[in-house]
Write a protein that holds these residues in place. Sequence first.
Motif, PDB file in Angstrom:
ATOM      1  N   ILE A   4      -3.182   4.925   6.823  1.00 35.73           N
ATOM      2  CA  ILE A   4      -1.765   4.893   6.470  1.00 35.73           C
ATOM      3  C   ILE A   4      -1.181   3.569   6.906  1.00 35.73           C
ATOM      4  N   ALA A   5      -0.654   2.811   5.940  1.00 31.14           N
ATOM      5  CA  ALA A   5      -0.083   1.511   6.264  1.00 31.14           C
ATOM      6  C   ALA A   5       1.266   1.692   6.930  1.00 31.14           C
ATOM      7  N   THR A   6       1.576   0.817   7.889  1.00 32.18           N
ATOM      8  CA  THR A   6       2.870   0.883   8.560  1.00 32.18           C
ATOM      9  C   THR A   6       3.968   0.451   7.608  1.00 32.18           C
ATOM     10  N   MET A   7       5.048   1.240   7.557  1.00 33.06           N
ATOM     11  CA  MET A   7       6.150   0.948   6.653  1.00 33.06           C
ATOM     12  C   MET A   7       7.039  -0.142   7.254  1.00 33.06           C
ATOM     13  N   ASN A   8       7.964  -0.644   6.424  1.00 32.16           N
ATOM     14  CA  ASN A   8       9.012  -1.504   6.955  1.00 32.16           C
ATOM     15  C   ASN A   8       9.795  -0.738   8.008  1.00 32.16           C
ATOM     16  N   GLU A   9      10.405  -1.450   8.909  1.00 37.35           N
ATOM     17  CA  GLU A   9      11.115  -0.783   9.996  1.00 37.35           C
ATOM     18  C   GLU A   9      12.340  -0.026   9.507  1.00 37.35           C
ATOM     19  N   GLU A  10      12.887  -0.402   8.331  1.00 39.79           N
ATOM     20  CA  GLU A  10      14.039   0.317   7.834  1.00 39.79           C
ATOM     21  C   GLU A  10      13.780   0.742   6.403  1.00 39.79           C
ATOM     22  N   ASN A  11      13.884   2.035   6.148  1.00 40.91           N
ATOM     23  CA  ASN A  11      13.774   2.587   4.818  1.00 40.91           C
ATOM     24  C   ASN A  11      14.781   3.709   4.682  1.00 40.91           C
ATOM     25  N   THR A  12      15.140   4.035   3.451  1.00 42.93           N
ATOM     26  CA  THR A  12      16.147   5.062   3.209  1.00 42.93           C
ATOM     27  C   THR A  12      15.494   6.396   2.989  1.00 42.93           C
ATOM     28  N   ASP A  13      15.917   7.391   3.680  1.00 45.70           N
ATOM     29  CA  ASP A  13      15.435   8.749   3.497  1.00 45.70           C
ATOM     30  C   ASP A  13      16.400   9.476   2.573  1.00 45.70           C
ATOM     31  N   GLY A  14      15.920   9.837   1.368  1.00 43.36           N
ATOM     32  CA  GLY A  14      16.811  10.483   0.406  1.00 43.36           C
ATOM     33  C   GLY A  14      16.641  11.972   0.364  1.00 43.36           C
ATOM     34  N   THR A  15      16.006  12.579   1.331  1.00 38.45           N
ATOM     35  CA  THR A  15      15.795  14.014   1.310  1.00 38.45           C
ATOM     36  C   THR A  15      17.126  14.744   1.222  1.00 38.45           C
ATOM     37  N   ASN A  16      17.157  15.708   0.293  1.00 38.30           N
ATOM     38  CA  ASN A  16      18.358  16.521   0.098  1.00 38.30           C
ATOM     39  C   ASN A  16      19.588  15.677  -0.230  1.00 38.30           C
ATOM     40  N   GLY A  17      19.344  14.515  -0.861  1.00 34.87           N
ATOM     41  CA  GLY A  17      20.458  13.679  -1.302  1.00 34.87           C
ATOM     42  C   GLY A  17      21.070  12.860  -0.191  1.00 34.87           C
ATOM     43  N   TYR A  40      -4.671  17.656   3.618  1.00 33.96           N
ATOM     44  CA  TYR A  40      -5.147  16.554   2.770  1.00 33.96           C
ATOM     45  C   TYR A  40      -5.333  15.294   3.602  1.00 33.96           C
ATOM     46  N   ASN A  41      -6.296  14.449   3.189  1.00 33.05           N
ATOM     47  CA  ASN A  41      -6.454  13.128   3.781  1.00 33.05           C
ATOM     48  C   ASN A  41      -5.589  12.129   3.033  1.00 33.05           C
ATOM     49  N   MET A  42      -5.308  10.992   3.675  1.00 39.36           N
ATOM     50  CA  MET A  42      -4.533   9.932   3.039  1.00 39.36           C
ATOM     51  C   MET A  42      -5.160   8.591   3.391  1.00 39.36           C
ATOM     52  N   VAL A  43      -5.460   7.794   2.355  1.00 42.22           N
ATOM     53  CA  VAL A  43      -6.091   6.492   2.560  1.00 42.22           C
ATOM     54  C   VAL A  43      -5.386   5.465   1.685  1.00 42.22           C
ATOM     55  N   GLN A  44      -5.107   4.286   2.251  1.00 41.02           N
ATOM     56  CA  GLN A  44      -4.501   3.209   1.463  1.00 41.02           C
ATOM     57  C   GLN A  44      -5.534   2.144   1.191  1.00 41.02           C
ATOM     58  N   GLU A  45      -5.684   1.780  -0.103  1.00 39.56           N
ATOM     59  CA  GLU A  45      -6.641   0.759  -0.494  1.00 39.56           C
ATOM     60  C   GLU A  45      -6.253   0.185  -1.842  1.00 39.56           C
ATOM     61  N   ASN A  46      -6.534  -1.093  -2.017  1.00 37.19           N
ATOM     62  CA  ASN A  46      -6.325  -1.766  -3.295  1.00 37.19           C
ATOM     63  C   ASN A  46      -4.930  -1.540  -3.875  1.00 37.19           C
ATOM     64  N   GLY A  47      -3.918  -1.641  -3.024  1.00 36.81           N
ATOM     65  CA  GLY A  47      -2.554  -1.560  -3.522  1.00 36.81           C
ATOM     66  C   GLY A  47      -2.077  -0.171  -3.884  1.00 36.81           C
ATOM     67  N   GLN A  48      -2.791   0.840  -3.443  1.00 37.93           N
ATOM     68  CA  GLN A  48      -2.351   2.203  -3.709  1.00 37.93           C
ATOM     69  C   GLN A  48      -2.707   3.103  -2.528  1.00 37.93           C
ATOM     70  N   ARG A  49      -1.958   4.176  -2.369  1.00 40.06           N
ATOM     71  CA  ARG A  49      -2.220   5.123  -1.291  1.00 40.06           C
ATOM     72  C   ARG A  49      -2.613   6.451  -1.910  1.00 40.06           C
ATOM     73  N   LYS A  50      -3.806   6.912  -1.531  1.00 43.46           N
ATOM     74  CA  LYS A  50      -4.363   8.144  -2.103  1.00 43.46           C
ATOM     75  C   LYS A  50      -4.148   9.314  -1.157  1.00 43.46           C
ATOM     76  N   PHE A  51      -3.552  10.357  -1.692  1.00 47.42           N
ATOM     77  CA  PHE A  51      -3.349  11.610  -0.967  1.00 47.42           C
ATOM     78  C   PHE A  51      -4.244  12.637  -1.627  1.00 47.42           C
ATOM     79  N   GLY A  52      -5.297  13.074  -0.914  1.00 50.82           N
ATOM     80  CA  GLY A  52      -6.252  13.997  -1.519  1.00 50.82           C
ATOM     81  C   GLY A  52      -7.342  13.266  -2.263  1.00 50.82           C
ATOM     82  N   GLY A  53      -7.864  13.952  -3.304  1.00 47.14           N
ATOM     83  CA  GLY A  53      -8.925  13.371  -4.115  1.00 47.14           C
ATOM     84  C   GLY A  53     -10.274  13.317  -3.421  1.00 47.14           C
ATOM     85  N   PRO A  54     -10.878  14.450  -3.076  1.00 53.53           N
ATOM     86  CA  PRO A  54     -10.458  15.817  -3.431  1.00 53.53           C
ATOM     87  C   PRO A  54      -9.574  16.452  -2.354  1.00 53.53           C
ATOM     88  N   PRO A  55      -8.951  17.582  -2.697  1.00 52.69           N
ATOM     89  CA  PRO A  55      -8.187  18.334  -1.696  1.00 52.69           C
ATOM     90  C   PRO A  55      -9.125  19.098  -0.772  1.00 52.69           C
TER      91      PRO A  55
END
Length: 491
Positions: A4-17, A40-55
Motif C-alpha cells: 500500500i503506497a503512502t498517500m499525500n498527507e492531506e486528502n478529502t474524505d467524502g464518506t456520507n457526503g 482481501y490482499n492489496m498490492v500497488q504496482e505499475n501505476g495501479q493498486r490491486k484489491f483482490g485478484g483472486p479474493p
Amino acid sequence: MTGIATMNEENTDGTNGCSKVRTGTQNEAALLALMEKTGYNMVQENGQRKFGGPPPGWEGPPPPRGCEVFVGKIPRDMYEDELVPVFERAGKIYEFRLMMEFSGENRGYAFVMYTTKEEAQLAIRILNNYEIRPGKFIGVCVSLDNCRLFIGAIPKEKKKEEILDEMKKVTEGVVDVIVYPSATDKTKNRGFAFVEYESHRAAAMARRKLIPGTFQLWGHTIQVDWADPEKEVDEETMQRVKVLYVRNLMISTTEETIKAEFNKFKPGAVERVKKLRDYAFVHFFNREDAVAAMSVMNGKCIDGASIEVTLAKPVNKENTWRQHLNGQISPNSENLLVYANKEESHSKSLGKPPTLPTRLNGQHSPSPPEIERCTYPFFPGTKLTPISMYSLKSNHFNSAVMHLDYYCNKNNWAPPEYYLYSTTSQDGKVLLVYKIVIPAIANGSQSYFMPDKLCTTLEDAKELAAQFTLLHLDREHSLFSLDLCRRIWRK
C-alpha cells in the motif's frame, strides 16, 4: 503494510457526503481496516493498486471475459475503503484495480472484475451515473480485455491458412485469424486480417513485437494496431432481435433475390431487406423465424457466394455520432447510418473513410462510399427559415470538422485554426497532416493538436485532425461521453 503506497498527507474524505480532510495515516488505516474486514490482499504496482485478484478462498481460473466493468469520473481523493462497498452492492468482487498517480491520488478511473457476467451487468445498470458524492456522478460501462490485433498491408492473394501459419511463426498465443474476402473478387482477401490471441497479454506482446513498422511478412511491411473491440450487447436485448446480418454477398445480388432466398424456408416470413454493397440486413416479422432462418441459411450459397448469417446487434442511435467518431460501430450493427463499403467499416488504420469520421486514414477504396440518408420531399411553396448552424444541436453534425467548429462556438471560443504539413512516403506518395490550434486554450496545457497518422487527401487529413482534437478536448473538458474517455485512457 505491504503493497500500500503512502498517500499525500492531506486528502478529502467524502464518506456520507462529508468534506473533511483526512491525513495519509488515516487513509492507510482505512485501507487496512478494509483488508482486515474482507480478507482481501492489496498490492500497488505499475501505476495501479490491486484489491483482490483472486479474493480469499478462490479456486480455479479467473472469471471469463465480460465480467469486468470500467469506472470513470471517480473523485481523485476517493479510495477503496469508499469505493469497494459501493461496488459490492452488485455482487462479489474478484478484483478491484484503482489507477494511481505517483502523488498518491487516484487517476479518476478503475476496473472492477466480478465473479460472473450477470454481476457485471447489474453493476452497470445500478451504478452508471450513480451519485458517489453530492454532485459527483460516476460512469460505469463494460470493459473487455482486447485479445485481437488488426494486421494491414497483407498480400491479397494469401489465404486464411497461410496467414494463420505465418502469424503463429512470428508471434505466440495465436488462436485464430479472421480474413474477409474481397467484395469484388471472392478469391482474394481485402488486404487485412484480424488475429485472435489467447489472452490480452499475448496480444500485447505480439503488438509490441510487430508495431515498429519494419516487420515484414512475405516481403511486405505490415501495419499493426489494436482491433476495435466489438460492442457488447446484453443477452436480454439480443433475445428481442429479429433482424439478421448477412455478409459475403456478391455485389450483383439484389434485395429481391435475398428476400426470395430467405423466404424459401417459410414464405412471407421476411418483412424487408436492406442491402449495402456486399452485406445486408434481413428484417423478419417474428424473432422465431429469424432464428430459424439463421440456422438454415448460414453457409448457403447465393449467386455463387457462400454467405455468413448472424443476428444483427442493435445500437443506441442516440450515441451514433459519438460511436462513429470512435470507430465503435460494429460491422454487424444495424443503424440508420450504414456504410456501403464493408471493407471500410472493417479496416482499421488503412482503408479510406466514409464521410463520417469512423476510419480516417489514407488509402482509397475501389468505389466511393454510399451512405443511407434520411430524406424528405421538398414541396413547392414550403416555407424556409434562415438559421445559423450554431442554433442546431450537436446531433445534426456528421462531420468532425463541423462538430469541432460547433464545439468552439458553444464555448465562446474563436474558430479552430488549421495548419497543413506534408511529407513523402517511401513509395513516393504525398502524405498530409493538419495541426490544429484552438486560440482560446493555446496558452494552456496544450498549444496545438496533431494526430499521429498521415493521409493522402486533404479531406481525410482535416477530418482526422478534427477527430483527434475532439477526443483530447473531451479528456480535458469532460463534455463528451464516458466511452470516449475510456478509449483514450486505456491507450
